[in-house]
Write a protein that holds these residues in place. Structure first.
Motif, PDB file in Angstrom:
ATOM      1  N   UNK A   1      21.383  43.572  74.878  1.00 39.94           N
ATOM      2  CA  UNK A   1      20.664  42.756  73.909  1.00 39.94           C
ATOM      3  C   UNK A   1      21.483  41.532  73.520  1.00 39.94           C
ATOM      4  N   UNK A   2      20.772  40.470  73.198  1.00 39.52           N
ATOM      5  CA  UNK A   2      21.417  39.257  72.698  1.00 39.52           C
ATOM      6  C   UNK A   2      21.227  39.225  71.189  1.00 39.52           C
ATOM      7  N   UNK A   3      22.319  39.242  70.467  1.00 42.33           N
ATOM      8  CA  UNK A   3      22.261  39.307  69.013  1.00 42.33           C
ATOM      9  C   UNK A   3      22.356  37.916  68.402  1.00 42.33           C
ATOM     10  N   UNK A   4      21.678  37.750  67.302  1.00 39.67           N
ATOM     11  CA  UNK A   4      21.761  36.494  66.566  1.00 39.67           C
ATOM     12  C   UNK A   4      23.083  36.452  65.798  1.00 39.67           C
ATOM     13  N   UNK A   5      23.459  35.242  65.491  1.00 34.02           N
ATOM     14  CA  UNK A   5      24.713  35.058  64.765  1.00 34.02           C
ATOM     15  C   UNK A   5      24.659  35.790  63.430  1.00 34.02           C
ATOM     16  N   UNK A   6      25.735  36.510  63.149  1.00 35.88           N
ATOM     17  CA  UNK A   6      25.804  37.221  61.887  1.00 35.88           C
ATOM     18  C   UNK A   6      25.305  38.653  61.948  1.00 35.88           C
ATOM     19  N   UNK A   7      24.720  39.048  63.056  1.00 37.04           N
ATOM     20  CA  UNK A   7      24.240  40.429  63.188  1.00 37.04           C
ATOM     21  C   UNK A   7      25.312  41.246  63.902  1.00 37.04           C
ATOM     22  N   UNK A   8      25.710  42.347  63.276  1.00 32.09           N
ATOM     23  CA  UNK A   8      26.787  43.160  63.836  1.00 32.09           C
ATOM     24  C   UNK A   8      26.277  44.024  64.987  1.00 32.09           C
ATOM     25  N   UNK A   9      26.818  43.779  66.165  1.00 30.90           N
ATOM     26  CA  UNK A   9      26.378  44.510  67.348  1.00 30.90           C
ATOM     27  C   UNK A   9      26.694  46.001  67.243  1.00 30.90           C
ATOM     28  N   UNK A  10      27.835  46.313  66.660  1.00 30.84           N
ATOM     29  CA  UNK A  10      28.245  47.719  66.602  1.00 30.84           C
ATOM     30  C   UNK A  10      27.484  48.491  65.536  1.00 30.84           C
ATOM     31  N   UNK A  11      26.899  47.769  64.631  1.00 22.93           N
ATOM     32  CA  UNK A  11      26.158  48.438  63.570  1.00 22.93           C
ATOM     33  C   UNK A  11      24.690  48.620  63.952  1.00 22.93           C
ATOM     34  N   UNK A  12      24.154  47.644  64.611  1.00 21.66           N
ATOM     35  CA  UNK A  12      22.744  47.684  65.015  1.00 21.66           C
ATOM     36  C   UNK A  12      22.690  47.774  66.533  1.00 21.66           C
ATOM     37  N   UNK A  13      22.619  49.010  67.007  1.00 22.35           N
ATOM     38  CA  UNK A  13      22.624  49.242  68.438  1.00 22.35           C
ATOM     39  C   UNK A  13      21.201  49.167  68.992  1.00 22.35           C
ATOM     40  N   UNK A  14      21.032  48.311  69.967  1.00 16.43           N
ATOM     41  CA  UNK A  14      19.702  48.136  70.560  1.00 16.43           C
ATOM     42  C   UNK A  14      19.752  48.561  72.011  1.00 16.43           C
ATOM     43  N   UNK A  15      18.786  49.387  72.371  1.00  9.59           N
ATOM     44  CA  UNK A  15      18.674  49.871  73.742  1.00  9.59           C
ATOM     45  C   UNK A  15      17.277  49.594  74.252  1.00  9.59           C
ATOM     46  N   UNK A  16      17.193  49.006  75.421  1.00 12.50           N
ATOM     47  CA  UNK A  16      15.882  48.689  76.028  1.00 12.50           C
ATOM     48  C   UNK A  16      15.917  49.252  77.439  1.00 12.50           C
ATOM     49  N   UNK A  17      15.933  50.579  77.504  1.00 17.26           N
ATOM     50  CA  UNK A  17      16.165  51.261  78.775  1.00 17.26           C
ATOM     51  C   UNK A  17      14.958  51.254  79.702  1.00 17.26           C
ATOM     52  N   UNK A  18      13.775  51.093  79.141  1.00 17.92           N
ATOM     53  CA  UNK A  18      12.585  51.095  79.995  1.00 17.92           C
ATOM     54  C   UNK A  18      11.669  49.952  79.576  1.00 17.92           C
ATOM     55  N   UNK A  19      10.660  49.705  80.376  1.00 18.23           N
ATOM     56  CA  UNK A  19       9.747  48.599  80.102  1.00 18.23           C
ATOM     57  C   UNK A  19       8.765  48.903  78.984  1.00 18.23           C
ATOM     58  N   UNK A  20       8.828  50.113  78.446  1.00 19.08           N
ATOM     59  CA  UNK A  20       7.905  50.447  77.374  1.00 19.08           C
ATOM     60  C   UNK A  20       8.598  50.930  76.114  1.00 19.08           C
ATOM     61  N   UNK A  21       9.913  50.968  76.134  1.00 14.94           N
ATOM     62  CA  UNK A  21      10.610  51.516  74.970  1.00 14.94           C
ATOM     63  C   UNK A  21      11.888  50.755  74.652  1.00 14.94           C
TER      64      UNK A  21
END
Lengths: 111, 116
Positions: free
Chosen positions: B56-76
């Motif tokens: 994921x590409x995080x916006x400035x100021x958003x903590x990557x380690x705190x807000x973990x985003x996973x987009x493992x499939x095309x529907x989830x």
């Protein structure tokens, strides 16, 4: 990065009055969306404008897109308490593939 | 029409625990998903953009380690708020898109997170 500035930030009107909300982009608009929302609830899609000069209406809400001015306006005629909520404009940037929202306008309609 | 399902719609958790929010595109494959956050009386702020199969590409100021985003499939896509604190209490909403096949931006119904 692109920014969408809405004005006014908040608005209180008497029922029956007309009102206009503006959304100004810091960069070229390739399309502009309008939504209505209440905090903590989902978005209600109102309209999408894609071409400069385009104008769309739904019930008492009319939206226009002025590409040259990088601006869109949302006009509500004869406002009702049911129009109250947060109005958000949204736009995508084909260059960055991001979809962002405007700063929001909180509307209150007094009965 | 395109439908995006977001769960849970609301969640209360204790400070220090992690919370996972799911965003599913039900009738189309979403190549891109967006996550937003909204505080009371404020607009929706883009947190991150995720493309299927990549980070994921995080916006400035958003903590990557705190807000973990996973987009493992095309529907989830999932957003995990790790070690949540009361200041993370907010309204989170996702959006799914596949512009290549004409699906613009379809939004989930949002998740109201309260950390106590």
């Amino acid at each position: 990065s692109q920014e969408l500035e809405q004005s006014p930030q908040s608005l209180i009107v008497q029922e029956g009055k007309n009102l206009t909300i503006n959304c100004t982009s810091s960069k070229t608009l390739y399309g502009l969306y309008w939504y209505k929302q209440k905090y903590g609830e989902g978005l209600i899609f109102l309209m999408m404008l894609q071409k400069g000069g385009e104008e769309k209406s739904h019930e008492k809400i009319t939206a226009k897109l002025d590409e040259k001015k990088q601006q869109s306006s949302l006009h509500i005629t004869a406002s009702q308490p049911s129009h109250a909520g947060i109005y958000l404009c949204g736009a995508d940037n084909p260059g960055t593939y991001k979809y962002i929202f405007g700063t929001g306008t909180r509307l209150k309609v007094l009965a | 029409g395109a439908v995006v399902s977001q769960h849970p719609s609301w969640v209360i958790c204790k400070s220090g625990t992690s919370v996972k929010i799911e965003c599913r595109s039900l009738d189309f494959q979403a190549t891109t998903m967006f996550w937003y956050r909204q505080f009371p009386k404020q607009s929706l702020m883009l947190m991150a953009t995720s493309n299927e199969g990549s980070k994921a590409t995080y916006e400035q100021g958003v903590e990557k380690d705190k807000f973990l985003i996973n987009h493992a499939s095309l529907t989830l896509s999932t957003l995990t708020v790790t070690s949540a604190h009361p200041e993370d209490s907010s309204f989170y909403i996702c959006s799914a898109s596949n512009r290549g096949i004409g699906y613009g931006y379809t939004f989930g119904s949002g998740t109201r997170l309260t950390v106590v």
